[in-house]
Design a protein around this motif. Structure first.
Motif, PDB file in Angstrom:
ATOM      1  N   ILE A   1       0.809  -1.108  -0.129  1.00  0.00           N
ATOM      2  CA  ILE A   1      -0.208   0.002  -0.029  1.00  0.00           C
ATOM      3  C   ILE A   1       0.993   1.239   0.097  1.00  0.00           C
ATOM      4  O   ILE A   1       0.772   2.173  -0.678  1.00  0.00           O
ATOM      5  N   GLU A   2       1.930   1.501   0.989  1.00  0.00           N
ATOM      6  CA  GLU A   2       2.775   2.407   0.994  1.00  0.00           C
ATOM      7  C   GLU A   2       3.580   2.651  -0.304  1.00  0.00           C
ATOM      8  O   GLU A   2       3.720   3.826  -0.698  1.00  0.00           O
ATOM      9  N   ASN A   3       3.855   1.627  -1.138  1.00  0.00           N
ATOM     10  CA  ASN A   3       4.583   1.643  -2.297  1.00  0.00           C
ATOM     11  C   ASN A   3       3.663   1.973  -3.398  1.00  0.00           C
ATOM     12  O   ASN A   3       4.176   1.781  -4.818  1.00  0.00           O
ATOM     13  N   LYS A   4       2.400   1.957  -3.238  1.00  0.00           N
ATOM     14  CA  LYS A   4       1.232   1.881  -4.257  1.00  0.00           C
ATOM     15  C   LYS A   4       1.534   0.899  -5.362  1.00  0.00           C
ATOM     16  O   LYS A   4       1.424   0.985  -6.566  1.00  0.00           O
ATOM     17  N   ASP A   5       1.598  -0.431  -4.925  1.00  0.00           N
ATOM     18  CA  ASP A   5       2.052  -1.581  -5.718  1.00  0.00           C
ATOM     19  C   ASP A   5       0.900  -2.542  -5.711  1.00  0.00           C
ATOM     20  O   ASP A   5       1.057  -3.727  -5.799  1.00  0.00           O
TER      21      ASP A   5
END
Length: 572
Positions: free
Chosen positions: A561-565
């Protein structure tokens, strides 16, 4: 709430719970079987009479060495006769036994030692390096012994002892060698054996428990006697039969239960140092075992073993599994393999908790419905309750599983917050252990495990039980392991995230996903379909206790989520 005797014979109503410590109960149960074989190890056969003589020698010597009632003693042991003598000698003396895992690395060993602060650590010598530094810093007395003490193989002993000396794991001082201590003190006469007081902490075992936080569980060893007595009404082995002694009993409640049950049932406990799944069936054959307990991974290998045609398992009449839920397809394959090898009894399983001295429910193969956890064992009460109000729920209604009984833990060690979180009281002020497992009770009285309460979530308007999805997906041959987590969603509250470890990482994903989606939608509905899927070539991470670790996958979700992956696989 159902009472234990609703499922068993009426004579249980008149039965009484045992009193005293584990050694007292063992002696009482063995008194008419002193000439029978208690332990076998390699070529050695040890009678019940010799077992008690050796326990007494160890107890006298350890008392002379300064171990008394309440003395905290960490043990790091493997399944050998000396480990059995040691354990019951400590029980006879009323010491507090702390089960330290021989699988712990130095960091984990230090963590558990600092948590419980034992005065002594008695260990197989090969593990000395893993606790040497914390033992020195905390002024703990180490006492070591060889796991090969009872083997009649001098050449192997010489090679082993040389290696341990070279590795720095040997303490050659007389005062730190267990067998020298026993030899010097076995005739010591000024020993006072204490009376056991019910509700006293005699054991500390470690668990992640319902919250996943590593902690010590304080248990009353006298309560283990009641669990063992309950198994008189559940299990079918008779005195003189052989039980395989492969489950570690120093640090695992499951293993301790199996050992104590076997010896109190006057069985021959066939100790083995070969505890790995690859050795399981060779040991079953070698020992002519009538009973054996293992995890699913032990039984699954039977279906894959090319030597099966050379073996016979006609002696095996009590195969039981524990630790994790069995993959449905793998259970079918393992039972088919057992039947082919001559074992006519399907594998049984159940639900066990460190906080209850292991078993609370047992599903006997061929007697209970496959896929359930069967009935509560005698002396254990069980009910399904609302997870917020803890009021009783009707049949066929999922809810949180509450249990109580004489084996219930006293508390979590120096952890009042976790203790208060798992003990609840009903309208009659009766104390229950909240397993935080979601289960359902069926009309025939059997219980079915659905999943962990903390892992459940809502997708759309439906309750999602990750373990249900996992068990279904494990029926698909391409899937090795799977963990289902949840990811927040603006429209659906949460969406399932599938973490799938593949047997063949290069398999056709489109074909696989068609199988997955069809199976899940047909069985659990569209809300259980994945919002996200991540595939893995390697095995999924596990906890200290060897169970799949959802928290590691939740951390993976957070990172994605943090890496928008994140890539959606489902759009509503």
């Amino acid at each position: 709430m159902e009472k234990f005797y609703d499922y068993y014979t009426k004579e249980i109503k008149e039965d009484t719970l045992p009193v005293g410590n584990e050694y007292d109960f063992l002696l009482e149960r063995n008194k008419n079987h002193m000439n029978d074989i208690a332990l076998s190890f390699d070529t050695k056969k040890i009678s019940y009479e010799e077992l008690h003589e050796r326990i007494d020698e160890f107890a006298r010597a350890l008392y002379k060495r300064g171990i008394r009632q309440g003395t905290r003693v960490g043990i790091v042991v493997v399944n050998t006769p000396e480990s059995v003598y040691l354990l019951y000698a400590l029980k006879k003396l009323g010491a507090q036994v702390i089960g330290l895992s021989p699988l712990n690395n130095e960091y984990k060993m230090q963590r558990d030692i600092e948590m419980t602060k034992p005065e002594f650590i008695i260990s197989v010598d090969m593990m000395y390096g893993n606790f040497k530094n914390p033992a020195k810093s905390l002024n703990i007395t180490p006492i070591l012994y060889s796991p090969l003490e009872s083997l009649d193989k001098n050449g192997l002993k010489f090679l082993y002892n040389t290696k341990q000396f070279m590795d720095g794991n040997k303490i050659l001082k007389k005062g730190n060698n267990l067998m020298r201590i026993v030899n010097d003190g076995k005739d010591y006469v000024d020993v006072l054996y204490p009376q056991h007081v019910s509700g006293t902490t005699t054991d500390i075992m470690f668990t992640g428990g319902s919250s996943g936080v590593h902690k010590g569980v304080e248990l009353d060893g006298g309560a283990l006697n009641s669990v063992v007595k309950a198994l008189d009404y559940v299990l079918i082995l008779e005195p003189g039969m052989v039980h395989l002694g492969n489950i570690p009993f120093g640090h695992m409640c499951f293993g301790r239960l199996v050992l104590h049950y076997s010896l109190c049932k006057n069985l021959e406990y066939a100790l083995t140092l070969k505890a790995m799944p690859k050795d399981f069936y060779g040991e079953l054959v070698r020992t002519h075992a009538n009973g054996a307990m293992g995890g699913p991974v032990h039984w699954e290998i039977l279906a894959q073993d090319p030597n099966l045609r050379q073996w016979t398992l006609e002696n095996l009449i009590q195969p039981l599994s524990g630790g994790e839920m069995f993959k449905p397809q793998k259970l079918k394959e393992a039972n088919k393999a057992l039947e082919y090898a001559g074992c006519i009894t399907p594998i049984g399983n159940g639900l066990g908790l460190t906080e209850m001295w292991a078993p609370t429910h047992v599903c006997m193969g061929g007697k209970n419905t496959q896929g359930t956890i069967g009935y509560p064992i005698p002396f254990v009460n069980s009910k399904i309750a609302d997870p917020k109000t803890f009021e009783d729920l009707p049949l066929e209604t999922p809810g949180v599983l509450l249990v109580n009984g004489p084996g219930m833990m006293l508390r979590y060690h120096e952890n009042e917050e976790e203790t208060n979180d798992v003990f609840v009281y009903d309208e009659n002020k009766v104390k229950w252990y909240n397993t935080k497992d979601v289960a359902v009770k069926h009309a025939n009285g059997e219980y079915e495990f659905l999943g962990r309460l903390k892992r459940n979530f809502v997708s759309g308007v439906d309750n999602i039980y990750p373990e249900q999805i996992e068990q279904l997906l494990l029926q698909i041959p391409e899937i090795r392991e799977v963990i289902v987590t949840s990811i927040a969603d603006d429209n659906e509250q949460f969406l399932p995230s599938y973490h799938v470890s593949l047997n063949d990482f290069n398999c056709d994903r489109k074909v696989l996903e068609s199988k997955m989606f069809a199976l899940i939608e047909k069985t659990l509905g569209t809300s259980a379909l994945p919002g996200y899927i991540e595939y893995y070539e390697h095995a999924l991470p596990r906890t200290d206790n060897g169970k799949l670790d959802p928290k590691a996958m939740e951390a993976k979700d957070k990172e994605r989520i943090e890496n928008k992956d994140l890539v959606r696989t489902r759009v509503r």
